[in-house]
Design a protein around this motif. Structure first.
Motif, PDB file in Angstrom:
ATOM      1  N   LEU A   1      31.820  37.605-106.209  1.00  0.00           N
ATOM      2  CA  LEU A   1      31.606  36.558-107.207  1.00  0.00           C
ATOM      3  C   LEU A   1      32.206  35.227-106.745  1.00  0.00           C
ATOM      4  O   LEU A   1      31.615  34.162-106.953  1.00  0.00           O
ATOM      5  N   THR A   2      33.383  35.311-106.107  1.00  0.00           N
ATOM      6  CA  THR A   2      34.008  34.089-105.583  1.00  0.00           C
ATOM      7  C   THR A   2      33.133  33.435-104.526  1.00  0.00           C
ATOM      8  O   THR A   2      32.938  32.205-104.527  1.00  0.00           O
ATOM      9  N   ARG A   3      32.580  34.248-103.634  1.00  0.00           N
ATOM     10  CA  ARG A   3      31.677  33.718-102.602  1.00  0.00           C
ATOM     11  C   ARG A   3      30.432  33.100-103.221  1.00  0.00           C
ATOM     12  O   ARG A   3      29.946  32.050-102.775  1.00  0.00           O
ATOM     13  N   ALA A   4      29.892  33.759-104.257  1.00  0.00           N
ATOM     14  CA  ALA A   4      28.683  33.250-104.903  1.00  0.00           C
ATOM     15  C   ALA A   4      28.938  31.902-105.569  1.00  0.00           C
ATOM     16  O   ALA A   4      28.122  30.973-105.467  1.00  0.00           O
ATOM     17  N   VAL A   5      30.076  31.789-106.250  1.00  0.00           N
ATOM     18  CA  VAL A   5      30.428  30.520-106.888  1.00  0.00           C
ATOM     19  C   VAL A   5      30.609  29.421-105.850  1.00  0.00           C
ATOM     20  O   VAL A   5      30.148  28.290-106.025  1.00  0.00           O
ATOM     21  N   GLU A   6      31.259  29.766-104.739  1.00  0.00           N
ATOM     22  CA  GLU A   6      31.498  28.776-103.679  1.00  0.00           C
ATOM     23  C   GLU A   6      30.182  28.295-103.087  1.00  0.00           C
ATOM     24  O   GLU A   6      29.997  27.094-102.858  1.00  0.00           O
ATOM     25  N   LYS A   7      29.220  29.209-102.869  1.00  0.00           N
ATOM     26  CA  LYS A   7      27.915  28.808-102.298  1.00  0.00           C
ATOM     27  C   LYS A   7      27.153  27.926-103.271  1.00  0.00           C
ATOM     28  O   LYS A   7      26.509  26.954-102.876  1.00  0.00           O
ATOM     29  N   ARG A   8      27.224  28.264-104.558  1.00  0.00           N
ATOM     30  CA  ARG A   8      26.498  27.480-105.567  1.00  0.00           C
ATOM     31  C   ARG A   8      27.005  26.055-105.634  1.00  0.00           C
ATOM     32  O   ARG A   8      26.213  25.093-105.600  1.00  0.00           O
TER      33      ARG A   8
ATOM     34  N   SER B   1      28.903  24.450-103.415  1.00  0.00           N
ATOM     35  CA  SER B   1      28.792  23.726-102.141  1.00  0.00           C
ATOM     36  C   SER B   1      27.363  23.245-101.924  1.00  0.00           C
ATOM     37  O   SER B   1      27.137  22.196-101.334  1.00  0.00           O
ATOM     38  N   THR B   2      26.370  24.008-102.447  1.00  0.00           N
ATOM     39  CA  THR B   2      24.970  23.587-102.330  1.00  0.00           C
ATOM     40  C   THR B   2      24.704  22.345-103.168  1.00  0.00           C
ATOM     41  O   THR B   2      24.017  21.419-102.782  1.00  0.00           O
ATOM     42  N   GLU B   3      25.291  22.356-104.398  1.00  0.00           N
ATOM     43  CA  GLU B   3      25.107  21.212-105.284  1.00  0.00           C
ATOM     44  C   GLU B   3      25.731  19.953-104.705  1.00  0.00           C
ATOM     45  O   GLU B   3      25.200  18.856-104.854  1.00  0.00           O
ATOM     46  N   ASP B   4      26.890  20.114-104.046  1.00  0.00           N
ATOM     47  CA  ASP B   4      27.548  18.948-103.455  1.00  0.00           C
ATOM     48  C   ASP B   4      26.758  18.434-102.262  1.00  0.00           C
ATOM     49  O   ASP B   4      26.773  17.263-101.982  1.00  0.00           O
TER      50      ASP B   4
ATOM     51  N   SER C   1      37.225  23.096 -99.633  1.00  0.00           N
ATOM     52  CA  SER C   1      36.476  24.136-100.354  1.00  0.00           C
ATOM     53  C   SER C   1      36.644  25.510 -99.708  1.00  0.00           C
ATOM     54  O   SER C   1      36.850  26.516-100.399  1.00  0.00           O
ATOM     55  N   GLY C   2      36.585  25.562 -98.377  1.00  0.00           N
ATOM     56  CA  GLY C   2      36.757  26.835 -97.685  1.00  0.00           C
ATOM     57  C   GLY C   2      38.163  27.395 -97.851  1.00  0.00           C
ATOM     58  O   GLY C   2      38.352  28.611 -97.997  1.00  0.00           O
TER      59      GLY C   2
END
Length: 300
Positions: free
Chosen positions: A288-295, A297-300, A217-218
């Motif tokens: 926006l890319t960072r925000a999508v990644e945090k969202r 990764s939190t769900e996972d 993911s990172g």
């Protein structure tokens, strides 16, 4: 106590001495040009190597008004969006797909395919631009000659669709870079984990979905940032292939900025305002890319 304080001061001084050259280099090579460019975008500067404060004063946001009132800006912005999309949604997934196939040993000749796919990255963009310009565009292009075999009266008619060959070349040229990045990181994943999932009955898709993708993911975010920043500053390949023609229909923001700064009557405030807008767009897309990644990764 005094000895400890003296030693700590010596360590801080040593760190400062070691960091200072890199810091000065960053300030003069990176930070100063950015700040100076923003200052010029708010000025009335027109010519000369050094800004004359008396003759070139504060122009406010007039340069930005000119940019947003120019239809060519939106044409260039649209083409840049196409390039961002083909980079993020084309190069990265395709690069990952190729890296996954090679890393899992699903094809023979891994080293050969790895070298061939990455090869365009070591060739000059100017050479690639000239090559594909002769292949796709112009009155003597290979595509036109093939058309003449079935229709002798066929002729090259420039159109806005000329951006499609540019997008195809960009997709082909840089996919190998992301393939190599993913391939290097796939090799870091513990093979025993994948083998254990296979023993537990996991399919290839489940292994990919629940083990490999979360582990990368990172890396995916890093590749997205590289793709976004590279797409917004793309210049050399497009300039060689089309120079923004026909009628600026294939122009991008970097070419639009270049023409405002160095072609016809130079308008440096407008050119620097375009540069500032490009930086802002880049930061927004990366955010926006960072925000999508945090969202996710939190769900996972």
């Amino acid at each position: 106590m005094n000895k400890n304080l003296t030693k700590a001061a010596e360590i801080r001084t040593s760190y400062a001495i070691l960091v200072l050259p890199a810091l000065l280099l960053f300030l003069f090579v990176m930070a100063f040009p950015v700040v100076f460019s923003i200052i010029l975008s708010f000025s009335t500067y027109r010519s000369g190597l050094i800004m004359d404060i008396k003759n070139h004063g504060f122009g406010g946001i007039e340069a930005y008004k000119k940019v947003f009132a120019d239809p060519l800006f939106y044409v260039a912005l649209k083409n840049n969006i196409y390039i961002v999309l083909i980079s993020v949604l084309g190069q990265i997934p395709l690069g990952f797909f190729l890296a996954y196939i090679l890393s899992r040993g699903l094809v023979k000749g891994t080293d050969f395919f790895q070298a061939v796919i990455y090869l365009p990255n070591v060739v000059s963009a100017v050479i690639i631009g000239i090559l594909f310009k002769r292949f796709f565009l112009g009155s003597q292009s290979v595509i036109l000659e093939l058309q003449k075999m079935s229709n002798p009266d066929a002729m090259y008619i420039p159109s806005g669709a000329d951006i499609i060959p540019v997008l195809a070349v960009i997709l082909w040229m840089y996919t190998g870079l992301y393939m190599l990045i993913f391939l290097a990181n796939l090799q870091k994943i513990d093979v025993s984990i994948i083998e254990a999932s296979k023993i537990d009955g996991a399919s290839e898709w489940q292994t990919l979905r629940y083990i490999i993708l979360p582990a990368l993911s990172g890396v995916i975010v890093t590749c997205a940032i590289l793709a976004i920043s590279g797409s917004l500053k793309s210049f050399d390949l497009i300039w060689v292939m089309t120079e923004g023609r026909p009628a600026d229909s294939t122009s991008v923001l970097s070419i639009y900025m270049f023409k405002k700064a160095f072609r016809q009557a130079p308008d440096y405030p407008v050119a620097n305002s375009i540069s500032t807008i490009m930086v802002i767009i880049c930061f927004i897309l990366i955010g926006l890319t960072r925000a999508v990644e945090k969202r996710f990764s939190t769900e996972d």
